[in-house]
Design a protein around this motif. Structure first.
Motif, PDB file in Angstrom:
ATOM      1  N   LEU A 202       0.833  -1.206   0.000  1.00 28.12           N
ATOM      2  CA  LEU A 202       0.000   0.000   0.000  1.00 28.12           C
ATOM      3  C   LEU A 202       0.870   1.259   0.000  1.00 28.12           C
ATOM      4  O   LEU A 202       0.580   2.232  -0.710  1.00 28.12           O
ATOM      5  CB  LEU A 202      -0.924  -0.004   1.220  1.00 28.12           C
ATOM      6  N   ARG A 203       1.942   1.245   0.789  1.00 24.33           N
ATOM      7  CA  ARG A 203       2.846   2.399   0.819  1.00 24.33           C
ATOM      8  C   ARG A 203       3.470   2.646  -0.553  1.00 24.33           C
ATOM      9  O   ARG A 203       3.531   3.789  -1.029  1.00 24.33           O
ATOM     10  CB  ARG A 203       3.940   2.166   1.861  1.00 24.33           C
ATOM     11  N   ALA A 204       3.920   1.562  -1.192  1.00 24.49           N
ATOM     12  CA  ALA A 204       4.568   1.701  -2.497  1.00 24.49           C
ATOM     13  C   ALA A 204       3.602   2.247  -3.540  1.00 24.49           C
ATOM     14  O   ALA A 204       3.937   3.173  -4.297  1.00 24.49           O
ATOM     15  CB  ALA A 204       5.124   0.349  -2.942  1.00 24.49           C
ATOM     16  N   PHE A 205       2.373   1.684  -3.587  1.00 25.51           N
ATOM     17  CA  PHE A 205       1.409   2.143  -4.581  1.00 25.51           C
ATOM     18  C   PHE A 205       0.924   3.555  -4.286  1.00 25.51           C
ATOM     19  O   PHE A 205       0.603   4.308  -5.215  1.00 25.51           O
ATOM     20  CB  PHE A 205       0.233   1.170  -4.652  1.00 25.51           C
ATOM     21  N   SER A 206       0.884   3.943  -3.028  1.00 26.20           N
ATOM     22  CA  SER A 206       0.503   5.315  -2.686  1.00 26.20           C
ATOM     23  C   SER A 206       1.544   6.295  -3.195  1.00 26.20           C
ATOM     24  O   SER A 206       1.211   7.350  -3.763  1.00 26.20           O
ATOM     25  CB  SER A 206       0.349   5.453  -1.168  1.00 26.20           C
ATOM     26  N   LEU A 207       2.824   5.953  -3.015  1.00 30.25           N
ATOM     27  CA  LEU A 207       3.901   6.812  -3.525  1.00 30.25           C
ATOM     28  C   LEU A 207       3.888   6.871  -5.047  1.00 30.25           C
ATOM     29  O   LEU A 207       4.047   7.940  -5.645  1.00 30.25           O
ATOM     30  CB  LEU A 207       5.255   6.299  -3.028  1.00 30.25           C
ATOM     31  N   LEU A 208       3.679   5.709  -5.680  1.00 29.10           N
ATOM     32  CA  LEU A 208       3.617   5.684  -7.139  1.00 29.10           C
ATOM     33  C   LEU A 208       2.421   6.487  -7.648  1.00 29.10           C
ATOM     34  O   LEU A 208       2.503   7.147  -8.692  1.00 29.10           O
ATOM     35  CB  LEU A 208       3.529   4.238  -7.638  1.00 29.10           C
ATOM     36  N   GLY A 209       1.319   6.432  -6.912  1.00 32.18           N
ATOM     37  CA  GLY A 209       0.156   7.225  -7.295  1.00 32.18           C
ATOM     38  C   GLY A 209       0.453   8.715  -7.232  1.00 32.18           C
ATOM     39  O   GLY A 209       0.067   9.484  -8.120  1.00 32.18           O
ATOM     40  N   LEU A 210       1.148   9.131  -6.172  1.00 31.62           N
ATOM     41  CA  LEU A 210       1.520  10.542  -6.036  1.00 31.62           C
ATOM     42  C   LEU A 210       2.467  10.957  -7.166  1.00 31.62           C
ATOM     43  O   LEU A 210       2.308  12.036  -7.758  1.00 31.62           O
ATOM     44  CB  LEU A 210       2.182  10.763  -4.674  1.00 31.62           C
ATOM     45  N   ILE A 211       3.431  10.094  -7.475  1.00 33.92           N
ATOM     46  CA  ILE A 211       4.374  10.387  -8.552  1.00 33.92           C
ATOM     47  C   ILE A 211       3.644  10.497  -9.888  1.00 33.92           C
ATOM     48  O   ILE A 211       3.949  11.367 -10.717  1.00 33.92           O
ATOM     49  CB  ILE A 211       5.465   9.302  -8.621  1.00 33.92           C
ATOM     50  N   THR A 212       2.656   9.625 -10.108  1.00 32.00           N
ATOM     51  CA  THR A 212       1.885   9.666 -11.352  1.00 32.00           C
ATOM     52  C   THR A 212       1.133  10.982 -11.493  1.00 32.00           C
ATOM     53  O   THR A 212       1.116  11.603 -12.568  1.00 32.00           O
ATOM     54  CB  THR A 212       0.894   8.489 -11.397  1.00 32.00           C
ATOM     55  N   VAL A 213       0.512  11.421 -10.401  1.00 38.31           N
ATOM     56  CA  VAL A 213      -0.228  12.691 -10.432  1.00 38.31           C
ATOM     57  C   VAL A 213       0.729  13.859 -10.684  1.00 38.31           C
ATOM     58  O   VAL A 213       0.460  14.744 -11.505  1.00 38.31           O
ATOM     59  CB  VAL A 213      -0.987  12.894  -9.108  1.00 38.31           C
ATOM     60  N   LEU A 214       1.868  13.857  -9.982  1.00 38.33           N
ATOM     61  CA  LEU A 214       2.835  14.937 -10.155  1.00 38.33           C
ATOM     62  C   LEU A 214       3.413  14.949 -11.568  1.00 38.33           C
ATOM     63  O   LEU A 214       3.623  16.020 -12.152  1.00 38.33           O
ATOM     64  CB  LEU A 214       3.967  14.796  -9.126  1.00 38.33           C
ATOM     65  N   SER A 215       3.652  13.760 -12.126  1.00 38.98           N
ATOM     66  CA  SER A 215       4.156  13.694 -13.498  1.00 38.98           C
ATOM     67  C   SER A 215       3.116  14.212 -14.479  1.00 38.98           C
ATOM     68  O   SER A 215       3.454  14.793 -15.519  1.00 38.98           O
ATOM     69  CB  SER A 215       4.566  12.271 -13.858  1.00 38.98           C
TER      70      SER A 215
END
Length: 239
Positions: A202-215
């Motif tokens: 969950l932590r990893a996918f949450s960070l990846l989700g944030l990175i996706t939005v920022l990208s």
């Protein structure tokens, strides 16, 4: 302004991140919708339980200390099991409150009686099973064993669980609860116990989700005609 080659790399990274976590984003959205549109009481199966429980007034009970003069009692509970009074001593001994007889386990018939005391009368029992173990994803996971599973003749596939050791009605499970449990697992991404919000996945996918939005924001910035015009104007003023 960001170079075209850099912009293409940002676009490519955003695309692949979206593909990688897109399914999980869908599951988060679907499960969130399901949770917000369902009644938690119905998920618990309250509609299949009797609203008023009838408890008999027991008389002629013996003293638990007289029955067990050698036992140090740390906890004591008077409970009804299939219409009979029992003492539940130290959370390990089930003793008839009238005769003092120790009850080692419930029979199937007694388990059905216990379940029917809680389940509405309209439902018909179709089968009884005794279970001694459960897997990590079993609907009765983490609860006292052995236990009896009492199945009822309904389209909701209702099953009631009664503890064999203390005769307690433990829980009720049905179709909508199982859907809820599955979606809750995909929502928390805890594929072991369901309720650990601090798991690594969950932590990893949450960070990846944030990175996706920022990208995505960065991609908008690098490809926006408005930003490009604004940047070009600033360059012209400097020259």
């Amino acid at each position: 302004m960001v170079k075209r080659k850099t912009a293409l790399k940002i676009r490519q990274a955003h695309r692949y991140l979206g593909i990688f976590i897109g399914i999980q984003f869908i599951m988060w959205t679907v499960s969130g919708l399901y949770f917000s549109w369902t009644d938690i009481d119905e998920i618990h199966g309250d509609q299949f339980l009797k609203t008023e429980m009838k408890h008999p007034n027991f008389s002629g009970l013996g003293s638990p200390t007289e029955f067990n003069p050698e036992i140090e009692m740390n906890s004591l509970q008077l409970k009804e099991v299939a219409g009979e009074p029992y003492y539940w001593i130290n959370e390990e001994i089930l003793q008839n409150a009238r005769t003092g007889e120790i009850k080692e386990s419930l029979s199937e018939t007694e388990a059905v009686e216990v379940a029917n005391q809680h389940i509405i009368d309209e439902l018909e029992v179709t089968g009884v099973e005794r279970i001694t173990s459960t897997g990590k994803h079993h609907e009765y996971r983490g609860r006292p064993l052995p236990a009896y599973v009492i199945s009822y003749n309904t389209s909701e596939d209702i099953r009631a669980y009664v503890s064999e050791t203390d005769g307690a009605f433990r829980t009720l499970r049905h179709r909508d609860w199982r859907w809820f449990d599955f979606l809750w697992m995909t929502h928390t991404m805890d594929y072991e116990g369901r309720d650990n919000f601090n798991n690594l996945i969950l932590r990893a996918f949450s960070l990846l989700g944030l990175i996706t939005v920022l990208s995505g924001f960065l991609l908008w910035y690098t490809s926006s005609p408005t930003i490009r015009k604004f940047t070009n104007k600033k360059k012209k003023k400097k020259t």
